[in-house]
Design a protein around this motif. Structure first.
Motif: not given
Length: 158
Positions: A58-66, A119-123, A132-138
């Motif tokens: 179960d996740m939550e984030g603005d990038h997915m609308g909640g 995320w190199s295989k995201v096409t 926008t990748f990276p979604l999770v920063p360093e």
């Protein structure tokens, strides 16, 4: 270290690889490990035991609308050495990004832990236009390793 398609962070944790692996393969622990703040809980709390296992988070984030869920497809599993999974919106096939923890013992009570977010295989062009990748920063990955160090230390004292 990072490049334009992946981020790699490392940390020395003063615990045996077996203890660290035990925490990483328990999806119920992933909320406390997550440095991004996206993970809210786990839908199926069974321990990860092999390549091909799937655990739903179960996740939550603005990038997915909640609120949303992800299915995490285990792509790498070597006891006490490696655990990896590809993440996908629940009910779909993974679109190409992968998380990998590699454990390298540095003696009986110390382990070098490498966390790779790739995320190199995201096409999928539609996906790439939405996220926008990276979604999770360093810094969040480094926080995840700090959380892991705390979690394994706490596990010893329970």
């Amino acid at each position: 270290m990072s490049d334009d398609k992946r981020i790699v962070v490392q940390r020395q944790i003063d615990e045996p690889a077996q203890v660290i692996f035990d925490v990483l393969t328990d999806p119920r622990r992933h909320k406390e490990l997550d440095g991004s703040g996206f993970v809210r809980g786990v839908d199926n709390p069974q321990r990860i035991t092999k390549v091909g296992d799937v655990f739903t988070v179960d996740m939550e984030g603005d990038h997915m609308g909640g609120e949303y869920q992800t299915d995490n497809h285990v792509t790498g599993y070597v006891p006490d050495k490696l655990i990896a999974w590809k993440t996908a919106p629940a009910g779909t096939e993974p679109p190409g990004w992968e998380w990998m923890y590699e454990l390298e013992p540095q003696g009986p009570d110390s382990t070098n832990v490498t966390l790779t977010y790739d995320w190199s295989k995201v096409t999928d062009k539609d996906l790439l236009s939405k996220i926008t990748f990276p979604l999770v920063p360093e810094k969040d990955l480094e926080a995840s390793l700090g959380n892991l160090a705390s979690a394994v230390s706490d596990a010893k004292h329970v």
